[in-house]
Scaffold this active site. Structure first.
Site, PDB file in Angstrom:
ATOM      1  N   ASP A 118       1.255  23.448  25.852  1.00 53.05           N
ATOM      2  CA  ASP A 118       0.777  24.698  25.267  1.00 53.05           C
ATOM      3  C   ASP A 118      -0.763  24.642  25.300  1.00 53.05           C
ATOM      4  O   ASP A 118      -1.360  24.895  26.341  1.00 53.05           O
ATOM      5  CB  ASP A 118       1.366  24.796  23.849  1.00 53.05           C
ATOM      6  CG  ASP A 118       1.097  26.112  23.155  1.00 53.05           C
ATOM      7  OD1 ASP A 118       1.281  27.163  23.780  1.00 53.05           O
ATOM      8  OD2 ASP A 118       0.706  26.103  21.984  1.00 53.05           O
ATOM      9  N   SER A 119      -1.407  24.254  24.226  1.00 49.34           N
ATOM     10  CA  SER A 119      -2.872  24.110  24.268  1.00 49.34           C
ATOM     11  C   SER A 119      -3.272  22.913  25.136  1.00 49.34           C
ATOM     12  O   SER A 119      -4.377  22.861  25.659  1.00 49.34           O
ATOM     13  CB  SER A 119      -3.429  23.923  22.860  1.00 49.34           C
ATOM     14  OG  SER A 119      -3.080  22.650  22.362  1.00 49.34           O
ATOM     15  N   GLY A 120      -2.369  21.950  25.257  1.00 44.91           N
ATOM     16  CA  GLY A 120      -2.670  20.713  25.982  1.00 44.91           C
ATOM     17  C   GLY A 120      -3.255  19.626  25.086  1.00 44.91           C
ATOM     18  O   GLY A 120      -3.502  18.518  25.542  1.00 44.91           O
ATOM     19  N   ARG A 156      17.258  23.140  18.849  1.00 46.26           N
ATOM     20  CA  ARG A 156      17.132  22.219  19.985  1.00 46.26           C
ATOM     21  C   ARG A 156      18.408  22.159  20.806  1.00 46.26           C
ATOM     22  O   ARG A 156      18.393  21.811  21.986  1.00 46.26           O
ATOM     23  CB  ARG A 156      16.837  20.795  19.487  1.00 46.26           C
ATOM     24  CG  ARG A 156      15.488  20.623  18.834  1.00 46.26           C
ATOM     25  CD  ARG A 156      15.203  19.133  18.670  1.00 46.26           C
ATOM     26  NE  ARG A 156      14.169  18.868  17.700  1.00 46.26           N
ATOM     27  CZ  ARG A 156      12.860  18.927  17.947  1.00 46.26           C
ATOM     28  NH1 ARG A 156      12.445  19.262  19.151  1.00 46.26           N
ATOM     29  NH2 ARG A 156      11.981  18.679  17.010  1.00 46.26           N
ATOM     30  N   GLU A 165       7.384  15.362  28.932  1.00 45.48           N
ATOM     31  CA  GLU A 165       7.107  16.253  27.808  1.00 45.48           C
ATOM     32  C   GLU A 165       7.926  17.535  27.952  1.00 45.48           C
ATOM     33  O   GLU A 165       8.316  17.905  29.061  1.00 45.48           O
ATOM     34  CB  GLU A 165       5.584  16.536  27.798  1.00 45.48           C
ATOM     35  CG  GLU A 165       5.077  17.504  26.776  1.00 45.48           C
ATOM     36  CD  GLU A 165       5.297  17.106  25.325  1.00 45.48           C
ATOM     37  OE1 GLU A 165       6.466  16.928  24.947  1.00 45.48           O
ATOM     38  OE2 GLU A 165       4.311  17.033  24.565  1.00 45.48           O
ATOM     39  N   ASP A 166       8.177  18.200  26.826  1.00 45.77           N
ATOM     40  CA  ASP A 166       8.936  19.460  26.908  1.00 45.77           C
ATOM     41  C   ASP A 166       8.070  20.615  27.375  1.00 45.77           C
ATOM     42  O   ASP A 166       8.450  21.398  28.230  1.00 45.77           O
ATOM     43  CB  ASP A 166       9.618  19.784  25.566  1.00 45.77           C
ATOM     44  CG  ASP A 166       8.670  19.769  24.363  1.00 45.77           C
ATOM     45  OD1 ASP A 166       7.476  19.464  24.537  1.00 45.77           O
ATOM     46  OD2 ASP A 166       9.131  20.062  23.249  1.00 45.77           O
ATOM     47  N   LYS A 178       2.545  26.478  29.677  1.00 46.76           N
ATOM     48  CA  LYS A 178       2.006  27.800  29.321  1.00 46.76           C
ATOM     49  C   LYS A 178       0.536  27.831  29.733  1.00 46.76           C
ATOM     50  O   LYS A 178      -0.356  27.648  28.888  1.00 46.76           O
ATOM     51  CB  LYS A 178       2.088  28.018  27.801  1.00 46.76           C
ATOM     52  CG  LYS A 178       3.481  28.247  27.236  1.00 46.76           C
ATOM     53  CD  LYS A 178       3.386  28.446  25.717  1.00 46.76           C
ATOM     54  CE  LYS A 178       4.703  28.828  25.085  1.00 46.76           C
ATOM     55  NZ  LYS A 178       4.624  28.835  23.599  1.00 46.76           N
ATOM     56  N   LEU A 185      -1.105  16.266  24.707  1.00 49.95           N
ATOM     57  CA  LEU A 185      -1.138  15.378  25.866  1.00 49.95           C
ATOM     58  C   LEU A 185      -2.531  14.852  26.135  1.00 49.95           C
ATOM     59  O   LEU A 185      -2.702  13.745  26.637  1.00 49.95           O
ATOM     60  CB  LEU A 185      -0.582  16.090  27.100  1.00 49.95           C
ATOM     61  CG  LEU A 185       0.937  16.201  27.088  1.00 49.95           C
ATOM     62  CD1 LEU A 185       1.426  16.918  28.331  1.00 49.95           C
ATOM     63  CD2 LEU A 185       1.596  14.827  26.992  1.00 49.95           C
ATOM     64  N   ASP A 239      12.218  23.299  19.707  1.00 49.14           N
ATOM     65  CA  ASP A 239      12.649  23.686  18.365  1.00 49.14           C
ATOM     66  C   ASP A 239      11.721  24.688  17.707  1.00 49.14           C
ATOM     67  O   ASP A 239      10.575  24.857  18.108  1.00 49.14           O
ATOM     68  CB  ASP A 239      12.677  22.443  17.464  1.00 49.14           C
ATOM     69  CG  ASP A 239      11.261  21.932  17.166  1.00 49.14           C
ATOM     70  OD1 ASP A 239      10.492  21.748  18.132  1.00 49.14           O
ATOM     71  OD2 ASP A 239      10.925  21.746  15.986  1.00 49.14           O
TER      72      ASP A 239
END
Ligand code: IMP
Ligand code: MG
Length: 180
Positions: free
Chosen positions: A108-110, A170, A104-105, A136, A113, A164
């Site tokens: 964030d919140s998760g 990107r 994954e890149d 993060k 995933l 992006d």
């Protein structure tokens, strides 16, 4: 550099240079090589489109037998996580036969995933792990803890090296943060 975010323009500055990324991705590949048996296939599941560039640099440094698959999720509009995550592609049946490494890149919140790994667990893979270029931690809203993290970063929105803003930026070879 000035970036266009829809109607607005904002300042951005380099957060991680090409060289920093190259060195860290190589170290991350070493960590991954040590974690898996040398002779067991790892199915690499690349989360499109953000992880494309990271994954292509990472997987060329992996030594175990691999299968490469991709998955598309939709979760983001602009710089906001919508919290409404969809898996847009059919997941490959081979997931049940192998170790699965999700690439994954950014976490964030998760939520992306968390949703994806719940679906992957239904396949009962030999093992399931996540490699993310960026994390993060201050933004997490789920208990997702990636096994392999390139860099932990702050809360600012980032672009480049696959990441992006609504499809743009990107192709930057480095990672820039958009200043608030
Ligand atoms: P999450 O579900 O909130 O963890 O969001 C994860 C997805 O949102 C990532 O896979 C990215 O595609 C996108 N995303 C989160 N933060 C950023 C960012 O700072 N820049 C670009 N994309 C981001
Ligand atoms: Mg993504």
């Amino acid at each position: 550099m000035q970036v266009k975010l829809g109607e607005k323009t904002a300042e951005s500055q380099v957060l991680l240079s090409e060289e920093q990324i190259r060195v860290r991705v190589a170290a991350l590949a070493d960590e991954i090589n040590q974690k898996y048996p040398h002779d067991e296939t790892v199915l690499i599941l690349i989360v499109l489109h953000g992880a494309l560039i990271f994954a292509s640099d990472l997987i060329r440094r992996l030594h175990m037998p691999t299968l490469i698959e991709t998955v598309r999720l939709r979760s983001y509009v602009g710089t906001e996580s919508t919290g409404n995550v969809q898996v847009l592609t059919e997941l490959p049946a081979e997931l049940s036969l192998h170790h699965v490494l999700v690439v994954e890149d950014i976490v964030d919140s998760g939520r992306s995933l968390s949703c994806l790994t719940a679906k992957l667990r239904e396949f009962e893979p030999k093992s399931l792990a996540i490699a993310t270029l960026l994390d993060k931690p201050e933004m997490h809203q789920t208990d997702i803890e990636p096994e392999f993290v390139g860099f932990s970063i702050g809360r600012n929105f980032v672009i480049g090296y696959g990441l992006d803003y609504n499809g743009s930026y990107r192709n930057l070879p480095y990672i820039a943060e958009v200043m608030e």
